[in-house]
Enzyme design. Structure first.
Site, PDB file in Angstrom:
ATOM      1  N   ASP A  48       2.315   8.020 -11.634  1.00  0.00           N
ATOM      2  CA  ASP A  48       3.297   7.735 -10.569  1.00  0.00           C
ATOM      3  C   ASP A  48       2.740   7.768  -9.146  1.00  0.00           C
ATOM      4  O   ASP A  48       3.386   8.342  -8.240  1.00  0.00           O
ATOM      5  CB  ASP A  48       4.490   8.711 -10.682  1.00  0.00           C
ATOM      6  CG  ASP A  48       5.257   8.581 -11.987  1.00  0.00           C
ATOM      7  OD1 ASP A  48       4.875   7.746 -12.828  1.00  0.00           O
ATOM      8  OD2 ASP A  48       6.237   9.338 -12.179  1.00  0.00           O
ATOM      9  N   LYS A  98       8.411   3.899 -17.032  1.00  0.00           N
ATOM     10  CA  LYS A  98       9.288   4.888 -17.665  1.00  0.00           C
ATOM     11  C   LYS A  98      10.495   5.150 -16.778  1.00  0.00           C
ATOM     12  O   LYS A  98      10.437   4.933 -15.571  1.00  0.00           O
ATOM     13  CB  LYS A  98       8.514   6.190 -17.900  1.00  0.00           C
ATOM     14  CG  LYS A  98       7.992   6.794 -16.616  1.00  0.00           C
ATOM     15  CD  LYS A  98       7.126   8.008 -16.853  1.00  0.00           C
ATOM     16  CE  LYS A  98       6.639   8.582 -15.546  1.00  0.00           C
ATOM     17  NZ  LYS A  98       7.699   9.036 -14.637  1.00  0.00           N
ATOM     18  N   CYS A 129       6.259  15.080 -13.216  1.00  0.00           N
ATOM     19  CA  CYS A 129       5.741  14.098 -14.179  1.00  0.00           C
ATOM     20  C   CYS A 129       4.332  14.413 -14.673  1.00  0.00           C
ATOM     21  O   CYS A 129       4.024  14.164 -15.841  1.00  0.00           O
ATOM     22  CB  CYS A 129       5.846  12.698 -13.582  1.00  0.00           C
ATOM     23  SG  CYS A 129       7.582  12.196 -13.405  1.00  0.00           S
TER      24      CYS A 129
HETATM   25  C1  VGL Z   1       9.057  12.357 -10.506  1.00  0.00           C
HETATM   26  C2  VGL Z   1      11.016  13.338  -9.850  1.00  0.00           C
HETATM   27  C3  VGL Z   1      11.720  12.212 -10.212  1.00  0.00           C
HETATM   28  C4  VGL Z   1       7.573  12.466 -10.655  1.00  0.00           C
HETATM   29  C5  VGL Z   1       9.749  11.224 -10.890  1.00  0.00           C
HETATM   30  O1  VGL Z   1       6.885  11.418 -10.689  1.00  0.00           O
HETATM   31  O2  VGL Z   1       7.066  13.619 -10.707  1.00  0.00           O
HETATM   32  N1  VGL Z   1       9.692  13.408  -9.999  1.00  0.00           N
HETATM   33  N2  VGL Z   1      11.081  11.165 -10.736  1.00  0.00           N
END
Ligand code: VGL
Ligand code: ZN
Length: 202
Positions: free
Chosen positions: A12, A110, A155
């Site tokens: 991410d 995802k 994540c």
């Molecule tokens: C994430 C919160 C919400 C992450 C993704 O990538 O850690 N955290 N969505």
């Protein structure tokens, strides 16, 4: 160069998780240069992309009266309600512009199911619905993962713990990751990763 059985899993590294983004992680952009440098050591590089529909249940805005960073109860357990982030096709969902994303062998998206959040690169937060990553890694003969990216305590940690449970040798490089740290979540995630057998480096 590492053995062909080692993959780099980059979690991410998207505009919304970097300074100026909708769910900015402090120093989130500081991971880009070390990750780009690490890619040279790995024959296989996998990127994940948080990829939510606008009506996603993890967004506080979709729960009337709820504020971001509070917790609600979902059928699969407690869920932090986040600011709207990484909406499919939006600028905030793009990879950080300096990330060497063209180098990726595989991109896993995802969080597309509006009813379930998906922190882990392997399973949605119900912990049973697979993303397909496990099958991809098996098909490529991968047995060890180095995991980096954003956010360390969400994540990255969920992905690392699932990977360890699935039998991969897992290292998280903390120098190429940054956390959100909501109410002590970073220290808790580091403890949970160690307990799962994840090696923390950097
Ligand atoms: C994430 C919160 C919400 C992450 C993704 O990538 O850690 N955290 N969505
Ligand atoms: Zn998300």
């Amino acid at each position: 160069m590492r053995p062909a059985t080692d993959a780099l899993l980059v979690i991410d590294v998207q505009t919304d998780f970097c300074p100026g983004g909708a769910l900015a992680v402090a120093e989130g952009d500081a991971v880009v240069a070390p990750i780009n440098a690490m890619m040279a050591d790995f024959a296989t590089v996998v990127l994940t992309q948080d990829w939510h529909p606008a009506d996603h249940a993890s967004f506080a805005a979709n729960h009337p009266g709820a504020h971001p960073f509070t917790v609600t109860e979902m059928p699969y357990g407690p869920q932090v309600l986040w600011p709207v982030h990484c909406v499919q096709g939006s600028a905030g969902a793009e990879f950080h512009p300096a990330l060497a994303a063209a180098r990726a062998d595989l991109v896993v998206r995802k969080g597309a199911n509006p009813a379930i959040d998906s922190y882990s690169a392997f399973f949605e937060n119900d912990r049973v619905t697979p993303t397909g990553l496990q099958a991809e890694l098996q098909a490529r003969g991968i047995s060890a993962l180095t995991i980096v990216g954003l956010a360390t305590d969400y994540c990255v940690a969920y992905s690392a713990i699932d990977a360890a449970r699935l039998g991969y040798a897992v290292t998280v490089r903390l120098d190429a990751s940054r956390g959100i740290d909501l109410d002590g979540s970073l220290a808790a995630a580091l403890d949970e990763m160690r307990a799962a057998g994840v090696v923390l480096e950097g």
